[in-house]
Design an enzyme around this catalytic site. Structure first.
Site, PDB file in Angstrom:
ATOM      1  N   HIS A   1      46.260  91.169 -52.132  1.00  0.00           N
ATOM      2  CA  HIS A   1      47.716  91.151 -52.046  1.00  0.00           C
ATOM      3  C   HIS A   1      48.298  89.809 -52.473  1.00  0.00           C
ATOM      4  O   HIS A   1      47.686  88.750 -52.253  1.00  0.00           O
ATOM      5  CB  HIS A   1      48.162  91.446 -50.606  1.00  0.00           C
TER       6      HIS A   1
ATOM      7  N   VAL B   1      25.938  94.092 -30.353  1.00  0.00           N
ATOM      8  CA  VAL B   1      26.017  93.087 -29.291  1.00  0.00           C
ATOM      9  C   VAL B   1      26.580  93.760 -28.042  1.00  0.00           C
ATOM     10  O   VAL B   1      27.636  94.407 -28.088  1.00  0.00           O
ATOM     11  CB  VAL B   1      26.902  91.900 -29.735  1.00  0.00           C
TER      12      VAL B   1
HETATM   13  C1  LIG Z   1      43.219 101.881 -44.616  1.00  0.00           C
HETATM   14  C2  LIG Z   1      43.052 100.427 -44.854  1.00  0.00           C
HETATM   15  C3  LIG Z   1      43.567  99.835 -46.019  1.00  0.00           C
HETATM   16  C4  LIG Z   1      43.433  98.473 -46.239  1.00  0.00           C
HETATM   17  N1  LIG Z   1      43.821  97.935 -47.433  1.00  0.00           N
HETATM   18  C5  LIG Z   1      43.668  96.611 -47.656  1.00  0.00           C
HETATM   19  C6  LIG Z   1      43.989  96.046 -48.914  1.00  0.00           C
HETATM   20  O1  LIG Z   1      44.292  96.743 -49.876  1.00  0.00           O
HETATM   21  N2  LIG Z   1      43.916  94.692 -49.042  1.00  0.00           N
HETATM   22  C7  LIG Z   1      43.553  93.884 -48.009  1.00  0.00           C
HETATM   23  O2  LIG Z   1      43.577  92.681 -48.176  1.00  0.00           O
HETATM   24  N3  LIG Z   1      43.152  94.407 -46.831  1.00  0.00           N
HETATM   25  C8  LIG Z   1      43.189  95.737 -46.640  1.00  0.00           C
HETATM   26  N4  LIG Z   1      42.779  96.286 -45.467  1.00  0.00           N
HETATM   27  C9  LIG Z   1      42.252  95.401 -44.425  1.00  0.00           C
HETATM   28  C10 LIG Z   1      40.803  95.001 -44.692  1.00  0.00           C
HETATM   29  O3  LIG Z   1      40.031  96.097 -45.093  1.00  0.00           O
HETATM   30  C11 LIG Z   1      40.256  94.408 -43.416  1.00  0.00           C
HETATM   31  O4  LIG Z   1      41.145  93.435 -42.937  1.00  0.00           O
HETATM   32  C12 LIG Z   1      38.899  93.757 -43.600  1.00  0.00           C
HETATM   33  O5  LIG Z   1      38.004  94.642 -44.217  1.00  0.00           O
HETATM   34  C13 LIG Z   1      38.389  93.334 -42.234  1.00  0.00           C
HETATM   35  O6  LIG Z   1      37.068  92.915 -42.346  1.00  0.00           O
HETATM   36  P1  LIG Z   1      36.256  92.586 -41.031  1.00  0.00           P
HETATM   37  O7  LIG Z   1      34.967  92.015 -41.482  1.00  0.00           O
HETATM   38  O8  LIG Z   1      37.103  91.789 -40.103  1.00  0.00           O
HETATM   39  O9  LIG Z   1      36.078  93.990 -40.284  1.00  0.00           O
HETATM   40  P2  LIG Z   1      35.105  95.214 -40.572  1.00  0.00           P
HETATM   41  O10 LIG Z   1      34.891  95.453 -42.002  1.00  0.00           O
HETATM   42  O11 LIG Z   1      35.641  96.338 -39.774  1.00  0.00           O
HETATM   43  O12 LIG Z   1      33.719  94.724 -39.986  1.00  0.00           O
HETATM   44  C14 LIG Z   1      33.499  94.571 -38.599  1.00  0.00           C
HETATM   45  C15 LIG Z   1      32.035  94.860 -38.339  1.00  0.00           C
HETATM   46  O13 LIG Z   1      31.729  94.539 -37.000  1.00  0.00           O
HETATM   47  C16 LIG Z   1      30.753  95.466 -36.566  1.00  0.00           C
HETATM   48  N5  LIG Z   1      30.742  95.465 -35.087  1.00  0.00           N
HETATM   49  C17 LIG Z   1      31.684  95.965 -34.258  1.00  0.00           C
HETATM   50  N6  LIG Z   1      31.294  95.813 -32.983  1.00  0.00           N
HETATM   51  C18 LIG Z   1      30.083  95.195 -33.013  1.00  0.00           C
HETATM   52  C19 LIG Z   1      29.151  94.779 -32.005  1.00  0.00           C
HETATM   53  N7  LIG Z   1      29.383  94.974 -30.696  1.00  0.00           N
HETATM   54  N8  LIG Z   1      28.002  94.193 -32.407  1.00  0.00           N
HETATM   55  C20 LIG Z   1      27.731  93.995 -33.719  1.00  0.00           C
HETATM   56  N9  LIG Z   1      28.571  94.385 -34.708  1.00  0.00           N
HETATM   57  C21 LIG Z   1      29.735  94.963 -34.357  1.00  0.00           C
HETATM   58  C22 LIG Z   1      31.224  96.783 -37.167  1.00  0.00           C
HETATM   59  O14 LIG Z   1      30.185  97.742 -37.212  1.00  0.00           O
HETATM   60  C23 LIG Z   1      31.679  96.338 -38.543  1.00  0.00           C
HETATM   61  O15 LIG Z   1      30.663  96.447 -39.506  1.00  0.00           O
HETATM   62  C24 LIG Z   1      42.833  97.652 -45.244  1.00  0.00           C
HETATM   63  C25 LIG Z   1      42.286  98.252 -44.101  1.00  0.00           C
HETATM   64  C26 LIG Z   1      42.351  99.620 -43.927  1.00  0.00           C
HETATM   65  C27 LIG Z   1      41.678 100.246 -42.749  1.00  0.00           C
END
Ligand SMILES: Cc1cc2nc3c(=O)[nH]c(=O)nc-3n(C[C@H](O)[C@H](O)[C@H](O)COP(=O)(O)OP(=O)(O)OC[C@H]3O[C@@H](n4cnc5c(N)ncnc54)[C@H](O)[C@@H]3O)c2cc1C
Length: 483
Positions: free
Chosen positions: A49, A172
């Protein structure tokens, strides 16, 4: 004893692992599911974005702008597809036009470079397939698109090559203060003593924070559903087409991808179950109605599949990034909903520097920022194909015909650091199964290759871990009798 345990293998956790591997630290990433990139990071719109949408002064605004500017360098170092295709926020009716002015002003306040407002003529010159009733649009030149799976995998691979360890199927379950090290992290893969913990657990980040901190926040799952349009329609749109954002999200988009498909969606529906990634008739109806407004000629037979992702919407309505007030050396990267993908490089850079400083870590003298992509047969010239096959005959065997994925690519995706272990893992690393036939043709061969590479029986191979077994039993045993 470890220096840092990172919880969660999405784009944020893997990016943090890579940025921390610049330092001389013992790093372990624990991922709950059978593979990295299994949460929000696998199911989003893949947009980098521009940064006009977030409220000025928020972490979302700050990290989006910083992250956006880092994409060229990161994607060059890690060989990840990225394109600055620009985006248009289009006004079709009444109040929409005033919203364009407001978004422009907000973008200016956030420091977004190269914003302008364009009229109908310029809109249709740029996007001739857009609804001609468009009135004005905000042109966001710095917006881009990338491959979110490859970015996450590339971060993980590079982190692993620089010394970080990854354990999957390692949920975890608790985090306890530990006088020897700082923290004791208990997981389904064992207990780990560590000096610091970084919470990158996506939609479960509030549960992890609750394990150590009294400074509570809560994550509310918000589902977004999509259609994927066949590559046959690649080129219909160049920019990402937005409508006016709503309170719940950025509206229904027509979003070209770096792979040539077009995404339509997402919806924004608050749901109860954080893992409910169903596609629903109701949701898909909303997608069609919304996308049809931007693309009136949208062909009814264009879709190859549907999917949905669940946003980690936080009650504080912003990213929570930094050390918890009441838990020394416990850091959060929580509430990372959109624009989290765009912000991931900047969040990781910021957190890694903060953690390294708190741990007084020295630089890692052997850090190598580069990662080579798996060679893509479909992108090679005839000459390159001949050379590739001469070196490795597995390139001559095409396993996925829709996406022209060779056996060599599939084998490499399994052999790489933090490599594929499941059918979906192969799919996200190579695109085998992502094409028109949606894995109807290649699945059996992918299962076979997984078995050969991992020394497993076909009965052990899963689609995406857990109970998602590809096969339930043999009809005949090896001697020919029934089993
Ligand atoms: C529909 C949608 C559209 C989007 N579009 C965009 C976009 O176009 N551009 C943009 O910039 N962002 C977009 N986003 C946001 C973006 O995808 C997320 O902000 C980003 O992927 C977050 O990454 P993350 O690593 O924080 O979370 P995640 O990818 O959710 O990873 C978190 C990980 O933690 C693991 N986990 C959870 N609990 C535990 C535990 N107890 N122990 C070990 N592991 C655990 C999960 O299994 C998961 O693999 C969008 C999101 C969605 C849902």
């Amino acid at each position: 004893m470890l220096d840092v345990v990172i919880i969660g293998g999405g784009v944020v956790g893997c990016a943090v692992a890579r940025e921390l591997s610049r330092y001389d630290l013992r790093i372990l990433l624990l991922e709950k599911t059978a593979d990295i990139c299994n949460g929000q990071s696998k199911a989003n719109t893949a947009i980098v974005h521009g940064g006009y949408d977030a409220q000025p002064g928020t972490n979302k605004a700050k990290f989006n702008l910083l992250g956006n500017a880092m994409f060229e360098q990161i994607c060059t170092e890690l060989e990840v597809p990225f394109k600055r295709n620009g985006s248009l926020v289009v006004a079709f009716e009444g109040d929409d036009e005033q919203m364009i002015d407001r978004l422009f002003e907000r973008g200016q306040e956030n420091g977004v470079p190269g914003l302008s407002i364009i009229d109908r003529e310029e809109i249709l010159r740029r996007e001739p397939n857009l609804n001609p009733t468009a009135k004005r649009a905000l042109l966001v030149r710095n917006a881009g698109i990338c491959c979110p799976y490859e970015l996450t995998q590339a971060y993980a691979e590079n982190a692993a090559c620089n010394g970080a360890e990854f354990i999957r199927e390692a949920e975890v379950t608790s985090i306890l203060p530990n006088p020897q090290s700082g923290w004791l992290v208990r997981s389904m893969a064992g207990e780990f003593e560590t000096r610091a913990v970084i919470n990158c657990a996506g939609i479960y980040a509030d549960k992890i924070n609750d394990m150590v901190s009294q400074d509570h926040f809560s994550i509310h799952p918000r589902r977004g559903e999509y259609y994927i349009v066949d590559k046959k329609y690649a080129g219909k749109f160049t920019s990402t087409i937005f409508q006016i954002p709503t309170r719940l999200g950025k509206g229904i988009l027509v979003a070209p991808t770096v792979d040539g498909t077009i995404l339509l969606g997402p919806t924004a529906d608050d749901i109860q179950d954080r893992d409910d990634t169903r596609s629903t008739a109701e949701g898909l109806k909303k997608v069609l109605a919304g996308a049809g407004k931007s693309w009136p000629e949208l062909p009814g037979r264009a879709f190859i599949t549907t999917f949905s992702g669940v946003r980690a919407h936080c009650d504080r309505d912003d990213f929570i990034i930094g050390e918890a007030k009441d838990a020394p050396l416990f850091f959060n990267a929580a509430g990372i909903e959109s624009p989290g993908l765009s912000s991931a490089p900047a969040i990781a850079d910021y957190l890694a520097k903060m953690v390294a400083k708190r741990l007084k870590a020295a630089q890692n003298p052997n850090f190598d920022p580069h990662r080579a992509a798996i060679p893509k047969f479909r992108e090679m010239s005839c000459q390159e194909r001949k050379l590739a096959i001469a070196k490795n005959p597995d390139f001559a065997r095409i396993v996925c015909r829709c996406e022209t994925v060779s056996e060599a690519e599939i084998r490499e995706s399994i052999r790489r650091p933090v490599g594929a272990r499941t059918v979906d893992g192969v799919k996200r690393r190579t695109r085998a199964g992502m094409g028109r036939c949606q894995a109807g043709f290649c699945t059996a061969r992918v299962v076979e290759i997984l078995c050969e590479e991992l020394g497993k029986s076909p009965l052990e191979i899963t689609k995406c871990g857990g109970e998602s077994k590809m096969l339930t039993g043999f009809l005949f045993n090896r001697g020919g009798g029934e089993e």
